[in-house]
Design an enzyme around this catalytic site. Structure first.
Site, PDB file in Angstrom:
ATOM      1  N   HIS A 204       3.922 -10.661   1.678  1.00  0.00           N
ATOM      2  CA  HIS A 204       2.885  -9.847   1.894  1.00  0.00           C
ATOM      3  C   HIS A 204       2.922  -8.343   2.904  1.00  0.00           C
ATOM      4  O   HIS A 204       2.206  -7.855   3.235  1.00  0.00           O
ATOM      5  CB  HIS A 204       2.045 -10.531   1.230  1.00  0.00           C
ATOM      6  CG  HIS A 204       1.703 -10.959   0.296  1.00  0.00           C
ATOM      7  ND1 HIS A 204       2.140 -11.298   0.157  1.00  0.00           N
ATOM      8  CD2 HIS A 204       0.988 -10.045  -0.182  1.00  0.00           C
ATOM      9  CE1 HIS A 204       1.897 -11.989  -1.381  1.00  0.00           C
ATOM     10  NE2 HIS A 204       0.983 -10.953  -1.704  1.00  0.00           N
TER      11      HIS A 204
ATOM     12  N   SER B 244      -0.406  -7.051  -4.264  1.00  0.00           N
ATOM     13  CA  SER B 244      -0.613  -8.448  -3.988  1.00  0.00           C
ATOM     14  C   SER B 244      -0.572  -9.396  -5.086  1.00  0.00           C
ATOM     15  O   SER B 244      -1.094  -9.623  -5.866  1.00  0.00           O
ATOM     16  CB  SER B 244      -2.026  -8.382  -2.716  1.00  0.00           C
ATOM     17  OG  SER B 244      -2.972  -8.685  -3.205  1.00  0.00           O
ATOM     18  N   ASP B 245       0.007 -10.924  -4.341  1.00  0.00           N
ATOM     19  CA  ASP B 245      -0.870 -11.692  -5.018  1.00  0.00           C
ATOM     20  C   ASP B 245      -2.028 -12.092  -5.714  1.00  0.00           C
ATOM     21  O   ASP B 245      -2.505 -11.753  -4.000  1.00  0.00           O
ATOM     22  CB  ASP B 245       0.326 -13.261  -5.088  1.00  0.00           C
ATOM     23  CG  ASP B 245       0.274 -13.695  -6.760  1.00  0.00           C
ATOM     24  OD1 ASP B 245      -0.509 -13.887  -7.026  1.00  0.00           O
ATOM     25  OD2 ASP B 245       1.011 -14.170  -6.450  1.00  0.00           O
ATOM     26  N   TRP B 246      -2.898 -13.367  -5.293  1.00  0.00           N
ATOM     27  CA  TRP B 246      -4.221 -13.750  -5.161  1.00  0.00           C
ATOM     28  C   TRP B 246      -4.329 -14.165  -3.749  1.00  0.00           C
ATOM     29  O   TRP B 246      -4.504 -15.161  -3.564  1.00  0.00           O
ATOM     30  CB  TRP B 246      -3.774 -14.837  -6.769  1.00  0.00           C
ATOM     31  CG  TRP B 246      -5.738 -15.065  -6.743  1.00  0.00           C
ATOM     32  CD1 TRP B 246      -5.927 -16.548  -5.657  1.00  0.00           C
ATOM     33  CD2 TRP B 246      -6.412 -15.032  -7.732  1.00  0.00           C
ATOM     34  NE1 TRP B 246      -7.452 -16.732  -5.666  1.00  0.00           N
ATOM     35  CE2 TRP B 246      -7.433 -15.701  -6.977  1.00  0.00           C
ATOM     36  CE3 TRP B 246      -6.231 -14.803  -8.366  1.00  0.00           C
ATOM     37  CZ2 TRP B 246      -8.850 -16.113  -7.887  1.00  0.00           C
ATOM     38  CZ3 TRP B 246      -7.231 -14.496  -9.220  1.00  0.00           C
ATOM     39  CH2 TRP B 246      -8.088 -15.286  -9.189  1.00  0.00           C
TER      40      TRP B 246
END
Length: 769
Positions: A291, A313-315
């Site tokens: 990220h 982005s992921d969580w």
């Protein structure tokens, strides 16, 4: 923080009132204008706060309310499925949406909420629609009353790219009928460790197969971006499927060569197929979190591959730059690092708007950099038609699309073609007259867990369990069900003993074992996202159950329902038949029963290698020669079942390979033909596989690599000649300088029924100097 989040958003909201929309229709609302022109016009009208809001995503209102009731603030820290925002109410989120300060929502699972959120967004100053995303991994299964297909690993075992496209296309139709626009799929990670809980979400261990399935899914979702299409999201970039300890989000420590040869190809192909979005991975890659990895997001993804979509982005993984990876000294610094590395949209939360606006006003991030991301997000919204189509979806019309007869039939056919027959001593297909008294037991015999991970509970009438499938296919049989409960970790030894006793009086015993994946029991799962394991054995008393039933002396069939390969060596050697059904979806029980009784001839082949135990890891078919030069002592080094393996109720014979020419230049193509004959007594589908080995090269190469495959239907006694075309790209590899090249020398061409050498015919092709 000096001020409350709600107060900060209120302050932003009040500043927007000084920028009223002009009375005449702006260019961005004129659908006759090119998208690029509309985007630029809208962007020019937006405040900084509105721009930053477009880059932020929130969970849905109903999701917030449910999570608030069920979770503590402490549990929020490492939960990757449920969320709420302490100190913030759903009313606050509604106000911010109305103010144009939120660009997207996820985990919206009803048409009513989707319509509501869009209606609020339409009250904003610029009337920018929100984009609604959901993890529609195998159908829009995370929402009730949708078609639930087999999970990706099962679809990969069909080796049927047309089916993958069809499922994606139908999923998109059901999503759009619910006012949802964006699926977080396909997962094109190359799964290289069965301990990792997300294997079932992937298309397996082979880069070539994963690539083709990912491209087919991407095209199926997106189509030509009509009213029935959705944005695809290729994820997770990159290498999280080979974590150092098998755990989700653990470091990936791999060479650039491995990245480019194994993990990059499915993503690169997805970009070339036009994927609208890409999600970065939880993990660090060679010490740099994905990220905040400018090399991945900017140098490779945008400059090298030309990606035009937006990166999400992921969580909460941007925040994890601060509290997990610790490359940022604060959350604000984490936002800075991620944006400057190439991130476009934040999943998800309340601090983004405040901190990112501050970073711009402080001069650390140029507004022009924010414009880049917003431009990409707005383009996607225009491309989806969100500004031009009706933002309200009719629930009655939606239900005519979801769970339609056509979609149901696809789900059933997919299940039939995804189930792998691993062993069979001749008991299958079952003789209904011979086996009248049947005992069925096991944690997955009669449970909606058959749907697989990323599934909500569905209406019982829309799910066929294995027990129900047997009752459908053999209504005359006397079927006894011994319920073992759904939880493998808390099985009752008395119920195990009850099944063992009843097995002695049955003609046939069936045990439906495996893992538990249902998300509504998040903390009770044994497979799926964030459920990584230190072994691949059956959990709980399942092994004991099977051994006791087999000890009855009566025929015993074992069926596995799981999202990862399981080490079931004893079962493979002792059961009368072993079936790997993976996570077969809503009609899995019917499909399994049809295979048991021979109504369907199994055709699926493994998309992953199945090890005997974790001591063999890493175990993939496309290994290097030296990996087994010495091997492990005192144990069998071969896999329990190799990649590409699967049995049928008929038999096939492969003739010799016919090579068009034995010598070619490095720029030439060559045709390879192989006759395949159905030598059995019934029609079947054989998956013919082509592998290539570069015999001698300047860089060590795998012992074989899948380069093509074909599904071939053959009637009993019929012969067909399968033709493959070997193009230069199937011979190339990365040289010492990481440049793609084809070197002169010999290449071994292999075709056959699996990756196992004993199943392959070979020929040699020489590339001239």
């Amino acid at each position: 923080m000096k001020q409350t989040i709600a107060f900060i958003f209120f302050s932003i909201f009040t500043t927007l009132t000084i920028f009223p929309l002009q009375a005449s229709q702006p260019v961005y609302l004129d659908k006759s204008q090119p998208i690029e022109k509309r985007v630029e016009d809208l962007l020019s009208r937006m405040t900084l706060e509105e721009k930053v809001g477009q880059m932020n995503q929130f969970v849905g209102l109903e999701h917030m309310r449910a999570a608030e009731r069920q979770m503590t603030e402490e549990e929020l820290k490492n939960n990757t499925a449920y969320a709420f925002y302490p100190g913030v109410t759903s009313y606050d989120v509604e106000r911010w949406t109305k103010a144009g300060l939120i660009g997207s929502f996820l985990h919206v699972v009803t048409i009513e909420e989707a319509n509501h959120l869009q209606s609020i967004a339409m009250q904003s100053r610029l009337k920018i629609p929100v984009i609604l995303g959901i993890d529609a991994i195998h159908g829009n299964a995370n929402a009730p009353d949708n078609t639930v297909y087999p999970t990706n690993i099962g679809i990969a075992c069909t080796f049927d790219t047309t089916l993958a496209y069809q499922i994606a296309q139908q999923t998109a139709q059901e999503m759009r009928s619910m006012n949802l626009h964006w699926t977080f799929n396909p997962n094109v990670e190359v799964a290289r460790d069965p301990r990792w809980g997300r294997v079932g979400e992937t298309f397996g261990e082979d880069p070539y197969l994963v690539t083709l399935m990912g491209v087919a899914s991407t095209k199926g979702y997106q189509g030509n971006f009509g009213a029935d299409n959705v944005l695809a999201c290729i994820k997770h970039f990159v290498a999280g499927s080979q974590p150092v300890n098998g755990a989700n989000a653990a470091p990936a420590d791999v060479s650039e060569r491995t990245l480019r040869e194994i993990f990059f190809p499915p993503f690169h192909a997805g970009v070339e197929a036009g994927a609208g979005t890409l999600m970065t991975a939880h993990n660090e890659v060679n010490g740099i979190p994905a990220h905040a990895n400018e090399w991945l997001m900017e140098d490779v993804l945008r400059k090298e591959w030309g990606f035009k979509g937006f990166v999400v982005s992921d969580w909460m993984d941007i925040e994890h730059l601060y509290d997990v990876h610790r490359t940022a000294s604060s959350i604000k610094e984490a936002f800075y690092q991620s944006i400057m590395a190439g991130m476009d949209m934040h999943m998800h939360g309340i601090l983004w708007n405040e901190y990112v606006c501050e970073l711009v006003k402080e001069g650390r991030i140029l507004e022009a950099r924010i414009d880049q991301s917003v431009r990409r997000i707005l383009y996607a919204k225009f491309e989806l038609g969100l500004f031009d189509l009706n933002t309200y979806c009719d629930p009655e019309k939606s239900m005519k699309i979801r769970l339609s007869d056509e979609h149901r039939q696809t789900a059933l056919n997919a299940a039939r073609n995804s189930i792998v027959l691993l062993t069979n001593n001749g008991i299958l297909p079952l003789d209904e007259k011979k086996y009248k008294n049947i005992m069925i037991t096991g944690i997955n015999a009669n449970d909606q867990n058959i749907l697989g991970d990323w599934s909500a509970l569905q209406k019982d009438e829309n799910v066929i369990t294995v027990l129900e499938g047997l009752q459908m296919l053999s209504p005359q049989s006397n079927i006894t069900f011994v319920d073992q409960g759904w939880d493998p970790r808390n099985m009752d030894s008395q119920k195990v003993e009850e099944a063992a006793q009843k097995a002695k009086t049955s003609d046939l015993n069936i045990v439906v074992a495996g893992e538990y994946m249902m998300r509504f029991r998040w903390n009770d799962r044994t497979s799926g996202e964030d459920i990584d394991r230190s072994d691949i054995n059956l959990v709980g008393l399942q092994q004991q159950l099977i051994e006791k039933i087999k000890a009855s002396g009566k025929p015993t069939i074992v069926i596995l329902i799981a999202g990862r390969p399981l080490g079931v060596e004893w079962i493979a050697e002792n059961a009368d038949a072993l079936i790997n059904a993976w996570e077969p979806g809503m009609y899995g029980g019917q499909a399994i029963a049809e295979i048991l009784y021979g109504k369907v001839n199994p055709s699926a082949k493994l998309a992953v290698t199945i090890p005997r135990h974790v001591g063999q890891l890493q175990l993939v078919y496309n290994r290097k020669t030296s990996q087994h030069f010495h091997g492990h002592k005192l144990t069998n080094n071969s896999p329990l079942f190799p990649f590409g393996y699967g049995l049928s109720y008929t038999t096939y014979q492969y003739g010799d390979i016919q090579v068009e020419k034995s010598e070619i230049s490095k720029d030439e193509t060559v045709k390879v033909k192989i006759p395949v004959t159905n030598t059995g007594s019934r029609t079947g589908v054989e998956i013919v596989q082509l592998y290539i080995r570069d015999d001698f090269s300047s860089i060590t190469r795998p012992i074989k690599e899948l380069k093509d495959f074909a599904r071939v239907t053959l009637n009993a006694g019929e012969t067909k000649t399968v033709e493959f075309v070997i193009t230069p790209d199937k011979l190339k590899f990365l040289d010492k300088n990481l440049n793609w090249t084809v070197e002169p020398g010999t290449f071994t061409i292999m075709t056959g029924a699996s990756s196992d050498d004993k199943d392959l015919k070979t020929a040699i092709v020489t590339v001239k100097q």
